[in-house]
Design a protein around this motif. Structure first.
Motif, short mmCIF file in Angstrom:
data_model
loop_
_atom_site.label_atom_id
_atom_site.label_comp_id
_atom_site.label_asym_id
_atom_site.label_seq_id
_atom_site.Cartn_x
_atom_site.Cartn_y
_atom_site.Cartn_z
N GLN A 1 0.81 -1.22 0.00
CA GLN A 1 0.00 0.00 0.00
C GLN A 1 0.84 1.27 0.00
OE1 GLN A 1 -2.50 -0.62 3.42
NE2 GLN A 1 -3.48 -2.42 2.53
N ASP B 1 -9.72 -9.86 -0.72
CA ASP B 1 -10.25 -8.51 -0.91
C ASP B 1 -9.23 -7.45 -0.53
OD1 ASP B 1 -10.34 -9.21 1.75
OD2 ASP B 1 -12.25 -8.23 2.16
N ALA B 2 -8.41 -7.73 0.50
CA ALA B 2 -7.37 -6.77 0.89
C ALA B 2 -6.28 -6.69 -0.17
CB ALA B 2 -6.77 -7.17 2.24
N ILE C 1 -6.65 -7.38 -3.43
CA ILE C 1 -7.21 -6.71 -4.61
C ILE C 1 -7.23 -5.20 -4.40
CG2 ILE C 1 -9.33 -6.39 -5.94
CD1 ILE C 1 -9.83 -9.38 -5.65
N LYS C 2 -7.61 -4.79 -3.19
CA LYS C 2 -7.63 -3.36 -2.88
C LYS C 2 -6.23 -2.76 -2.99
CE LYS C 2 -9.05 -0.08 0.72
NZ LYS C 2 -9.63 0.06 2.09
N ALA C 3 -5.23 -3.47 -2.48
CA ALA C 3 -3.85 -2.98 -2.52
C ALA C 3 -3.34 -2.89 -3.95
CB ALA C 3 -2.94 -3.88 -1.68
N ALA D 1 -5.17 -2.71 -6.63
CA ALA D 1 -5.94 -1.70 -7.36
C ALA D 1 -5.36 -0.31 -7.12
CB ALA D 1 -7.40 -1.74 -6.92
N ALA D 2 -4.97 -0.04 -5.86
CA ALA D 2 -4.34 1.24 -5.55
C ALA D 2 -3.01 1.38 -6.28
CB ALA D 2 -4.15 1.38 -4.05
N GLY E 1 -8.92 -3.81 -10.85
CA GLY E 1 -9.98 -2.89 -10.48
C GLY E 1 -10.70 -2.31 -11.68
N THR F 1 -12.43 0.42 -11.94
CA THR F 1 -12.21 1.86 -12.11
C THR F 1 -10.94 2.14 -12.89
OG1 THR F 1 -13.37 2.31 -10.03
CG2 THR F 1 -11.93 4.04 -10.89
#
Length: 582
Positions: free
Chosen positions: A348, A383-384, A386-388, A390-391, A428, A430
């Motif tokens: 992150q 999910d964590a 994928i979030k990382a 994606a960022a 992601g 977006t």
């Protein structure tokens, strides 16, 4: 400070005088909806006020407050006065709380539990890293307890941080938690001092092998407290975190015990090692110097997987390889948990993985994503991850990064090719939408339009390039709307090339037989030379027009024309699904 803590915890002293205990707490509210949180506490008024102004200067949306906290020894309560307020949000005083404070830790042994030790580590991080020691050592070494008591306000500030955090969401006030914490601390300190005076803490000679110590303690006592104390004493000579890790790995490597006795020892070695690498300085000692964030993540991934022979581990310190081997053997679960947390934290970070090479940045990000996301583990929630990722993917779409990606391309066609290659490295929806926006913008640029309409290559070569780009988009994982819009954009540009170059007109008006011209047009549409959509439909319509012409019908009735007609019919059948999809 110790006397003040003791008096707050209910101990009375006569013949001793103490000045009022005054300190200054700096509270921060990051934005309107955020809660007020204690940022730092200081003994010096000017230092606290200066810190408040620095915090406010860094974030104008924040609000900052400095409170002067004075302990009234007679009433044994704190009184608070605001001496500085910055920002729009006023500090909201807590409602009067009358409930009884209740801590999850009730006895000294509770402080040795993982959650309690983690709390101790977090509130005393600076003190631990300054001395290069561990919470487990503090709980089993009287000399460290004396150093902490003599350190000034470190212990007091730690108590206040825990009390404030505990009071949130509770019906008890901060002062109740301060009192209970101090009472618990005194019980723990008393036990350590008493055990030391009564010589109940194990003190084995340095020459005694560690596994003999484990065997003796397990056979006679079986208490983790005794083994932890023995290990704390053995680690006393290890002055740095790297030395402690070496010593702990040495203990683990030379452990030839089996069954419960081995499990007893490994569990404590694991707990100690996990505490070392929970500190930033300890993790640095484990991983060694890394040239960039990418190398850090590679080594952490190898540790998590227990892969000590990977290429990324070749330059890693020996202790890193030894710990990876132990994790690969199914041991050191606590260390693996810390490594997993560190992996997510490092992922992150806003830093580039490979600052000197965007191509390597993209390659490594894809490799890490495939290795971590495709192999789910409870310690690394999907999910964590994928979030990382994606960022991290979003940073690849920064305008400066896009400029770096395409700046050395030979022509607009290669620019498009490089831009489209990013899609498979993005995580992601977006981010994929944003990439589609970049591609749309490039397709609308005059440079791209000019190159495809009047570029150096032959029209069919330029059309084939557009078709390859369109096919890549259709195989990609863009959101449905963006995928359809991009496919249409490539098709529309292809139509402009066809209109500009008159390439299909030339085929249709050529001097070859009608069925040959129809076959040529359909081959262009079916073999990937023309984008799907209007381009392929235009070629197909021209071919059908040729078939229906008098020349085409006459040729179809001839002996040689029947074979050509069968080939044409096969291509039309092949193209039918594409036409319906388009």
């Amino acid at each position: 400070m110790l006397l003040s803590l003791l008096r707050q915890s209910g101990c009375n002293f006569t013949g001793l005088s103490m000045t009022a205990d005054i300190h200054y707490e700096v509270f921060l509210k990051k934005h309107r909806k955020a809660p007020w949180t204690l940022h730092e506490a200081h003994d010096d008024r000017e230092t606290a006020i200066r810190l408040a102004h620095d915090l406010f200067a860094k974030n104008k949306t924040a609000s900052v407050r400095v409170a002067k906290e004075r302990f009234d020894e007679d009433a044994r309560t704190f009184s608070s006065v605001s001496i500085c307020e910055l920002g729009n949000e006023k500090f909201a005083e807590d409602e009067e709380k009358t409930g009884a404070a209740t801590l999850p830790c009730l006895a000294p042994d509770d402080l040795s539990k993982p959650h309690a030790r983690d709390t101790i580590r977090r509130v005393l991080t600076a003190w631990f890293e300054r001395l290069q020691v561990l919470p487990m050592e503090l709980l089993h070494r009287p000399d460290l307890v004396e150093k902490l008591e003599a350190s000034g306000t470190d212990l007091q500030h730690a108590v206040q941080k825990v009390a404030i955090a505990s009071a949130k969401g509770s019906d008890a006030n901060v002062h109740g938690f301060v009192k209970q914490l101090n009472e618990l601390i005194q019980l723990a300190l008393t036990r350590i001092y008493q055990d030391a005076r009564a010589e109940r803490l194990p003190n084995f000679p340095d020459s005694k092998p560690f596994q003999d110590i484990v065997t003796e303690i397990h056979a006679s006592d079986r208490r983790a407290y005794q083994l932890r104390a023995a290990m704390a004493n053995r680690l006393k000579s290890a002055k740095k975190y790297s030395n402690k890790l070496d010593a702990l790995m040495e203990m683990a490597d030379k452990l030839t015990l089996k069954g419960e006795t081995r499990d007893f020892a490994i569990a404590e070695i694991d707990s100690y090692a996990a505490e070392v690498i929970s500190f930033d300085a300890g993790m640095l000692a484990l991983l060694g110097p890394c040239r960039d964030l990418g190398e850090t993540l590679e080594r952490l991934t190898c540790l998590f997987d227990g892969d000590h022979t990977a290429d990324a581990m070749k330059l890693a310190p020996g202790i890193c390889k030894r710990l990876a081997r132990k994790i690969g053997e199914g041991e050191m679960d606590a260390c693996r948990t810390v490594v997993a947390h560190s992996l997510l934290t490092e992922l992150q970070r806003p830093k580039r993985l490979r600052p000197t090479s965007l191509a390597e940045e993209v390659r490594l990000a894809r490799e890490l994503a495939q290795k971590l996301v495709m192999s789910p583990d409870s310690l690394l929630p999907t999910d964590a991850l994928i979030k990382a990722f994606a960022a991290r993917s979003a940073r690849l779409l920064h305008p400066d990064t896009i400029d770096e990606l395409i700046k050395s391309a030979r022509d607009p066609n290669e620019e498009l090719e490089r831009l489209l290659s990013l899609e498979e490295n993005l995580v992601g929806e977006t981010n994929k939408q944003k990439l589609a926006g970049y591609v749309h913008g490039m397709l609308a640029s005059q440079a791209v339009l000019s190159w495809y309409l009047r570029g150096p290559n032959q029209p069919l070569e330029r059309l084939a390039s557009l078709t390859a780009h369109q096919r890549r988009v259709l195989k990609g994982h863009y959101p449905a709307r963006e995928k359809a819009e991009l496919a249409d954009a490539f098709d529309a540009l292809g139509m402009k090339v066809i209109d500009e170059s008159k390439i299909l007109n030339a085929v249709e008006a050529g001097d070859r037989p009608a069925l040959d011209k129809a076959t040529g047009l359909l081959k262009l549409a079916s073999a990937g030379a023309l984008p799907q959509g209007q381009c392929a439909a235009d070629a197909q319509a021209r071919a059908i027009r040729l078939l229906r012409s008098s020349g085409g019908q006459s040729e179809a009735r001839s002996d040689g024309g029947k074979a050509k007609l069968q080939q044409i019919q096969a291509m039309l059948v092949q193209m039918a699904p594409r036409a319906s999809a388009a």
